[in-house]
Design a protein around this motif. Structure first.
Motif, PDB file in Angstrom:
ATOM      1  N   ARG A 148       3.987  -1.541   0.222  1.00  0.00           N
ATOM      2  CA  ARG A 148       4.974  -1.814   1.272  1.00  0.00           C
ATOM      3  C   ARG A 148       6.326  -1.185   0.944  1.00  0.00           C
ATOM      4  NH1 ARG A 148       3.495  -8.227   1.958  1.00  0.00           N
ATOM      5  NH2 ARG A 148       1.758  -7.982   3.443  1.00  0.00           N
ATOM      6  N   ALA A 149       6.710  -1.230  -0.324  1.00  0.00           N
ATOM      7  CA  ALA A 149       7.982  -0.618  -0.726  1.00  0.00           C
ATOM      8  C   ALA A 149       7.947   0.893  -0.499  1.00  0.00           C
ATOM      9  CB  ALA A 149       8.270  -0.932  -2.190  1.00  0.00           C
ATOM     10  N   GLU A 150       6.833   1.523  -0.807  1.00  0.00           N
ATOM     11  CA  GLU A 150       6.724   2.965  -0.601  1.00  0.00           C
ATOM     12  C   GLU A 150       6.783   3.304   0.883  1.00  0.00           C
ATOM     13  OE1 GLU A 150       3.181   3.977  -2.735  1.00  0.00           O
ATOM     14  OE2 GLU A 150       4.204   4.042  -4.679  1.00  0.00           O
ATOM     15  N   ALA A 151       6.300   2.400   1.738  1.00  0.00           N
ATOM     16  CA  ALA A 151       6.439   2.610   3.185  1.00  0.00           C
ATOM     17  C   ALA A 151       7.907   2.609   3.585  1.00  0.00           C
ATOM     18  CB  ALA A 151       5.672   1.532   3.948  1.00  0.00           C
ATOM     19  N   VAL A 152       8.687   1.695   3.004  1.00  0.00           N
ATOM     20  CA  VAL A 152      10.129   1.654   3.269  1.00  0.00           C
ATOM     21  C   VAL A 152      10.794   2.944   2.795  1.00  0.00           C
ATOM     22  CG1 VAL A 152      12.291   0.456   2.717  1.00  0.00           C
ATOM     23  CG2 VAL A 152      10.211  -0.864   3.164  1.00  0.00           C
ATOM     24  N   PHE A 153      10.385   3.438   1.635  1.00  0.00           N
ATOM     25  CA  PHE A 153      10.945   4.684   1.110  1.00  0.00           C
ATOM     26  C   PHE A 153      10.682   5.843   2.080  1.00  0.00           C
ATOM     27  CE2 PHE A 153      10.178   2.983  -3.461  1.00  0.00           C
ATOM     28  CZ  PHE A 153      11.313   2.181  -3.343  1.00  0.00           C
ATOM     29  N   LEU A 154       9.449   5.945   2.581  1.00  0.00           N
ATOM     30  CA  LEU A 154       9.117   7.047   3.485  1.00  0.00           C
ATOM     31  C   LEU A 154       9.877   6.924   4.801  1.00  0.00           C
ATOM     32  CD1 LEU A 154       5.270   7.533   2.933  1.00  0.00           C
ATOM     33  CD2 LEU A 154       7.154   8.922   2.075  1.00  0.00           C
ATOM     34  N   GLU A 155      10.009   5.710   5.292  1.00  0.00           N
ATOM     35  CA  GLU A 155      10.801   5.514   6.507  1.00  0.00           C
ATOM     36  C   GLU A 155      12.234   6.001   6.306  1.00  0.00           C
ATOM     37  OE1 GLU A 155       8.543   1.521   8.292  1.00  0.00           O
ATOM     38  OE2 GLU A 155      10.321   1.333   7.012  1.00  0.00           O
ATOM     39  N   HIS A 156      12.776   5.737   5.128  1.00  0.00           N
ATOM     40  CA  HIS A 156      14.147   6.167   4.833  1.00  0.00           C
ATOM     41  C   HIS A 156      14.233   7.692   4.781  1.00  0.00           C
ATOM     42  CE1 HIS A 156      18.229   5.400   3.354  1.00  0.00           C
ATOM     43  NE2 HIS A 156      18.042   6.432   2.548  1.00  0.00           N
ATOM     44  N   VAL A 157      13.275   8.327   4.144  1.00  0.00           N
ATOM     45  CA  VAL A 157      13.277   9.793   4.063  1.00  0.00           C
ATOM     46  C   VAL A 157      13.174  10.393   5.462  1.00  0.00           C
ATOM     47  CG1 VAL A 157      11.970  11.800   3.268  1.00  0.00           C
ATOM     48  CG2 VAL A 157      12.348   9.867   1.725  1.00  0.00           C
ATOM     49  N   ILE A 158      12.303   9.838   6.298  1.00  0.00           N
ATOM     50  CA  ILE A 158      12.135  10.345   7.660  1.00  0.00           C
ATOM     51  C   ILE A 158      13.445  10.220   8.434  1.00  0.00           C
ATOM     52  CG2 ILE A 158      10.971   9.927   9.865  1.00  0.00           C
ATOM     53  CD1 ILE A 158       8.504   9.088   8.206  1.00  0.00           C
ATOM     54  N   SER A 159      14.142   9.101   8.240  1.00  0.00           N
ATOM     55  CA  SER A 159      15.402   8.890   8.961  1.00  0.00           C
ATOM     56  C   SER A 159      16.478   9.886   8.543  1.00  0.00           C
ATOM     57  CB  SER A 159      15.902   7.460   8.727  1.00  0.00           C
ATOM     58  OG  SER A 159      16.367   7.287   7.389  1.00  0.00           O
ATOM     59  N   ALA A 184      -1.352   5.484   3.381  1.00  0.00           N
ATOM     60  CA  ALA A 184      -1.610   6.395   4.503  1.00  0.00           C
ATOM     61  C   ALA A 184      -2.660   5.831   5.447  1.00  0.00           C
ATOM     62  CB  ALA A 184      -2.047   7.763   3.981  1.00  0.00           C
ATOM     63  N   ALA A 185      -3.604   5.050   4.907  1.00  0.00           N
ATOM     64  CA  ALA A 185      -4.617   4.416   5.758  1.00  0.00           C
ATOM     65  C   ALA A 185      -4.013   3.286   6.588  1.00  0.00           C
ATOM     66  CB  ALA A 185      -5.764   3.890   4.910  1.00  0.00           C
ATOM     67  N   LEU A 186      -2.996   2.618   6.031  1.00  0.00           N
ATOM     68  CA  LEU A 186      -2.366   1.493   6.725  1.00  0.00           C
ATOM     69  C   LEU A 186      -1.230   1.952   7.642  1.00  0.00           C
ATOM     70  CD1 LEU A 186      -2.176  -1.014   3.730  1.00  0.00           C
ATOM     71  CD2 LEU A 186      -3.747  -1.128   5.677  1.00  0.00           C
ATOM     72  N   ARG A 187      -0.504   3.017   7.235  1.00  0.00           N
ATOM     73  CA  ARG A 187       0.641   3.501   8.009  1.00  0.00           C
ATOM     74  C   ARG A 187       0.538   5.025   8.176  1.00  0.00           C
ATOM     75  NH1 ARG A 187       5.315   0.530   7.838  1.00  0.00           N
ATOM     76  NH2 ARG A 187       5.990   2.053   9.407  1.00  0.00           N
ATOM     77  N   PRO A 188      -0.467   5.506   8.905  1.00  0.00           N
ATOM     78  CA  PRO A 188      -0.672   6.961   9.005  1.00  0.00           C
ATOM     79  C   PRO A 188       0.484   7.701   9.656  1.00  0.00           C
ATOM     80  CG  PRO A 188      -2.059   5.772  10.576  1.00  0.00           C
ATOM     81  CD  PRO A 188      -1.476   4.752   9.669  1.00  0.00           C
ATOM     82  N   GLU A 189       1.304   7.006  10.455  1.00  0.00           N
ATOM     83  CA  GLU A 189       2.382   7.675  11.181  1.00  0.00           C
ATOM     84  C   GLU A 189       3.521   8.127  10.275  1.00  0.00           C
ATOM     85  OE1 GLU A 189       3.800   3.441  10.810  1.00  0.00           O
ATOM     86  OE2 GLU A 189       1.884   4.460  11.107  1.00  0.00           O
ATOM     87  N   LEU A 190       3.513   7.695   9.013  1.00  0.00           N
ATOM     88  CA  LEU A 190       4.601   8.032   8.096  1.00  0.00           C
ATOM     89  C   LEU A 190       4.395   9.350   7.369  1.00  0.00           C
ATOM     90  CD1 LEU A 190       5.213   4.551   6.384  1.00  0.00           C
ATOM     91  CD2 LEU A 190       6.476   5.567   8.299  1.00  0.00           C
ATOM     92  N   PHE A 191       3.221   9.944   7.499  1.00  0.00           N
ATOM     93  CA  PHE A 191       2.837  11.021   6.589  1.00  0.00           C
ATOM     94  C   PHE A 191       2.682  12.363   7.282  1.00  0.00           C
ATOM     95  CE2 PHE A 191       1.686   7.281   4.268  1.00  0.00           C
ATOM     96  CZ  PHE A 191       1.802   7.624   2.937  1.00  0.00           C
ATOM     97  N   ASP A 318      -9.076   1.418   5.500  1.00  0.00           N
ATOM     98  CA  ASP A 318     -10.113   2.381   5.860  1.00  0.00           C
ATOM     99  C   ASP A 318      -9.517   3.780   5.785  1.00  0.00           C
ATOM    100  OD1 ASP A 318     -12.100   3.939   6.939  1.00  0.00           O
ATOM    101  OD2 ASP A 318     -12.574   2.552   8.584  1.00  0.00           O
ATOM    102  N   LEU A 319      -9.953   4.556   4.792  1.00  0.00           N
ATOM    103  CA  LEU A 319      -9.388   5.891   4.595  1.00  0.00           C
ATOM    104  C   LEU A 319      -9.642   6.807   5.781  1.00  0.00           C
ATOM    105  CD1 LEU A 319     -10.215   6.552   0.820  1.00  0.00           C
ATOM    106  CD2 LEU A 319      -8.174   5.515   1.826  1.00  0.00           C
ATOM    107  N   ARG A 320     -10.582   6.438   6.655  1.00  0.00           N
ATOM    108  CA  ARG A 320     -10.841   7.247   7.843  1.00  0.00           C
ATOM    109  C   ARG A 320      -9.707   7.146   8.864  1.00  0.00           C
ATOM    110  NH1 ARG A 320     -16.789   4.846   8.866  1.00  0.00           N
ATOM    111  NH2 ARG A 320     -15.479   2.972   8.670  1.00  0.00           N
ATOM    112  N   ASN A 321      -8.776   6.195   8.650  1.00  0.00           N
ATOM    113  CA  ASN A 321      -7.630   6.072   9.557  1.00  0.00           C
ATOM    114  C   ASN A 321      -6.557   7.113   9.285  1.00  0.00           C
ATOM    115  OD1 ASN A 321      -8.739   3.820  10.800  1.00  0.00           O
ATOM    116  ND2 ASN A 321      -7.687   2.366   9.460  1.00  0.00           N
ATOM    117  N   ILE A 322      -6.627   7.801   8.148  1.00  0.00           N
ATOM    118  CA  ILE A 322      -5.591   8.778   7.788  1.00  0.00           C
ATOM    119  C   ILE A 322      -5.654   9.951   8.759  1.00  0.00           C
ATOM    120  CG2 ILE A 322      -4.770  10.344   5.992  1.00  0.00           C
ATOM    121  CD1 ILE A 322      -5.972   8.423   3.933  1.00  0.00           C
ATOM    122  N   ARG A 323      -4.515  10.333   9.297  1.00  0.00           N
ATOM    123  CA  ARG A 323      -4.463  11.418  10.285  1.00  0.00           C
ATOM    124  C   ARG A 323      -3.826  12.685   9.733  1.00  0.00           C
ATOM    125  NH1 ARG A 323      -7.845   9.140  11.635  1.00  0.00           N
ATOM    126  NH2 ARG A 323      -8.239   7.816  13.449  1.00  0.00           N
TER     127      ARG A 323
END
Length: 723
Positions: A148-159, A184-191, A318-323
């Motif tokens: 979850r923390a790494e998701a926050v980090f990526l959101e910050h980089v994107i911003s 990436a499987a849980l939050r594919p939109e960040l990558f 589910d790794l199949r969710n990675i886009r």
């Protein structure tokens, strides 16, 4: 008296006494200098052990987000790498985020020198960020908290990069690789594209006789020992044990070669050795819950690829969710994460390449022939070749149609169209099938049952340990005792014994300085030096033979014990049923595919000249052996001449993927619709055909089938309005 000096006294340099004296003097000097290096290594270790967040980054940085301040605190932080003077960074290039492994060592190995992952990303003009960590975990922190923390980090980089031409490219090294894949499987939109290097995503996989480390859990009775070690550490798992496990895989290097290499090349090797030891000798801790998750879910359970991991909220990973495109970098010389473990998840998840495409996934793998596990991250040669090509061609990877590809590298001097090549190598992405991965070797169904038996035995033993032993261990272990056990671990003691705290080491520094002033190295052809090298080679051979014997014995015991029908029946493994670790296909996915197919059919006749040109280009390209960077560079040069210049890279990618999907769905209908998409202006049609020809020919020789397809496209572009 050195060999160089004896001529002044008229003594023949071939005199055995002179040669012996010269060798003994050199050996004595090398011995003192060697122990001085060990002293420097120990003092550096002691100094760094007092730091809160020691690292080996060779770049200036600023801390953007500190995970220790999050609602669910973690010992991770997001750093912005300050580009060195002279490096021009483009604000429109996609950022790179490098995440180092927390697998016993501190952070920084992804950027500890110029020729590194971070160095190559900066050299290619990308803004660069780094995710590091402190030596001790926050109380109660879990793997899920880190994700979850790494998701926050990526959101910050994107911003920070709203005008970038794509989402961040994320590099996950070793242990960080599977953590990145979970996120990436849980939050594919960040990558954007994901590069996982030396990451064991399918830990059961391997080849008999070559990958013995995967048997360790079975031979130790499962993960109860992990729980015991964490309990003895007062709720923390000492990363020194992970380092020791790594070193046990190559006793010849651990017990002899690494130190001997410094001793025998003391005048040239000391600096490189000390630089590496700054990272290698700094051990970090993990919470008991973190380490137990890693061992139970990944190493013993092999649950990631099977989709059997769920978050605390009940969401399946589910790794199949990675886009995003996934780049897998592994090596045949890696005995920690062999290619089978790095790539086996693909066989676990998919039955064929069409199924990969049905999920819209692009997977690119590259297999190095010789480099070892650490070389994947620290080798300058790897950085200058593979990582330089990944960084320079990340847009090519992002534009690849869904499917499975192997990235290979050809020296630029041997390539056609050298003007379209940036750097010393040309990266080719060639289409592959799952049979290409199976050809690397792997487990039989019987082997899979053995590992499934290990997982069941591990669960039983862990339950027994937690019921009958753990309460007593936890009640008796004090924080002081746990810290004392950490300090006397052999991995730490080897440093403490040779520091300046040891009074026997204090005179070494002064004596070494005197020797450096009057150094008398022996000549390379001295027979005693040659004999020394021969003895060293024999020691290495003996240690290698001992390792090979132990590995064969371990494999034999594992196969016999866990292949026992009695044991398998006792833990509930059905020997008569066909074994499969594949997750079930989702009914929702089948429904979505049907809806997507209907939607695509409605778009066959939609679009204009750009869609027609891209559709024709993809149709021709599907007959080529693959795609390489020359075609992408040609597209970059040509794109301003087309309508594609009006699209962002993400929009262009989405449009190109839709044209690819249309050709897969109904090739003839998609081609027949091209004339209806074209303008009446013959000049525009001619210009588009020239673009297609330039891009197709940029990759080298055009195959006969591609030539036939190109002729068909030319006919279609001449048949305006016949649709």
């Amino acid at each position: 008296m050195s060999v160089g000096e004896d001529r002044a006294f008229g003594i023949a340099p071939s005199n055995p006494f002179v040669l012996a004296f010269a060798y003994l003097r050199d050996a004595a000097e090398r011995s003192v200098l060697f122990w001085d290096v060990m002293r420097q290594r120990a003092d550096e270790h002691r100094k760094r052990s007092l730091q809160t967040a020691p690292h080996v980054l060779d770049y200036a940085f600023e801390i953007l987000r500190d995970g220790r301040n999050f609602e669910r605190p973690v010992n991770y932080a997001l750093l912005r790498i300050v580009p060195p003077a002279g490096e021009e960074i483009s604000t429109t290039r996609r950022p790179f985020v490098v995440i180092d492994p927390r697998a016993g060592h501190g952070p920084g190995i992804g950027g500890f020198k110029a020729d590194s992952e971070i160095g190559e990303a900066l050299r290619a003009g990308h803004p660069c960020y780094f995710v590091g960590f402190t030596a001790d975990p926050m109380p109660g922190q879990t793997i899920e908290d880190i994700v979850r923390a790494e998701a926050v980090f990526l959101e910050h980089v994107i911003s920070l990069h709203p005008d970038a031409d794509g989402k961040p490219c994320v590099i996950g090294n070793c242990q960080a690789g599977w953590a990145v894949m979970i996120l990436a499987a849980l939050r594919p939109e960040l990558f954007g594209p994901i590069i996982i290097a030396g990451a064991p995503l399918s830990y059961w996989a391997g080849v008999r006789g070559r990958n013995p480390m995967r048997y360790s859990a079975g031979l130790l009775g499962g993960s109860w020992l992990t729980a015991f070690t964490s309990d003895m550490g007062g709720g923390k798992f000492d990363g020194s044990w992970l380092v020791q496990n790594f070193e046990n895989q190559n006793p010849a290097n651990t017990l002899w070669s690494k130190q001997y290499n410094v001793y025998s090349k003391i005048d040239t090797e000391a600096s490189r050795y000390l630089d590496f030891e700054r990272w290698w000798g700094r051990h970090v801790n993990l919470n008991a819950e973190e380490m137990q998750f890693i061992v139970d879910k990944l190493f013993v359970g092999n649950r990631l690829a099977a989709g059997h991991i769920r978050t605390s909220e009940g969401n399946a990973v589910d790794l199949r969710n990675i886009r995003s495109p996934i780049v897998v970098f592994c090596s045949k010389g890696d005995n920690i994460t062999p290619p089978q473990q790095a790539l086996g998840w693909i066989l676990d998840l998919y039955s064929d390449v069409d199924e990969i495409r049905s999920y819209g996934q692009t997977i690119v793998y590259t297999v190095h022939e010789t480099v070892g596990h650490l070389g994947i991250f620290v080798s300058s040669g790897v950085a200058k070749k593979e990582y330089r090509e990944f960084a320079g061609n990340i847009d090519l990877i992002d534009l690849l149609p869904p499917g499975l590809y192997e990235a290979t590298f050809e020296h630029a001097d041997d390539a056609a169209d050298a003007a379209l090549v940036c750097g010393d190598w040309v990266m080719h992405c060639r289409e592959r099938t799952l049979d290409d991965i199976r050809a690397m070797g792997g487990n039989t169904s019987d082997d899979e049952r053995r590992f499934a038996t290990v997982a069941r035995v591990s669960e039983i033993n862990l339950s027994l340990y937690r019921t009958f032993v753990q309460p007593a261990i936890r009640a008796s272990m004090t924080p002081q005792a746990a810290e004392w056990l950490r300090q006397v671990h052999p991995q730490r003691m080897q440093y403490a014994l040779f520091s300046n705290l040891n009074p026997l080491m204090k005179p070494i520094a002064e004596l070494a300085e005197q020797i450096r002033t009057h150094r008398s190295p022996v000549s390379a052809d001295n027979p005693f030096l040659l004999a020394q090298e021969a003895v060293s080679g024999q020691i290495v051979s003996a240690l290698d033979a001992w390792r090979d014997h132990q590995e064969k014995l371990s494999e034999s015991i594992f196969l016999a014990v866990y292949g026992s029908p009695v044991l398998q029946a006792a833990v509930g493994i059905d020997r008569t049923a066909a074994w499969s670790n594949r997750p079930e296909e989702s009914p929702l996915h089948r429904e979505l595919l049907q809806l997507r197919a209907a939607e695509l059919r409605s778009h066959i006749s939609s679009g204009g000249l750009l869609e027609a040109a891209i559709r024709g280009l993809i149709f021709v390209g599907m007959a080529q052996e693959g795609i390489d960077e020359r075609a992408l560079h040609a597209l970059r040069l040509i794109r301003p001449r087309t309508e594609g210049a009006l699209l962002t890279l993400a929009q262009f990618k989405a449009m190109a993927r839709e044209q690819f999907d249309l050709l897969l769905l109904d090739q003839e209908a998609a081609l027949a619709a091209i004339p209806g998409l074209l303008p009446a202006d013959a000049g525009q049609r001619s210009e588009s055909l020239a673009v297609i020809r330039d891009i197709v020919s940029a990759g080298g020789e055009v195959t006969p089938e591609a030539g036939r397809r190109l002729a068909r496209v030319q006919q279609l572009f001449g048949a305006v309005g016949t649709n």
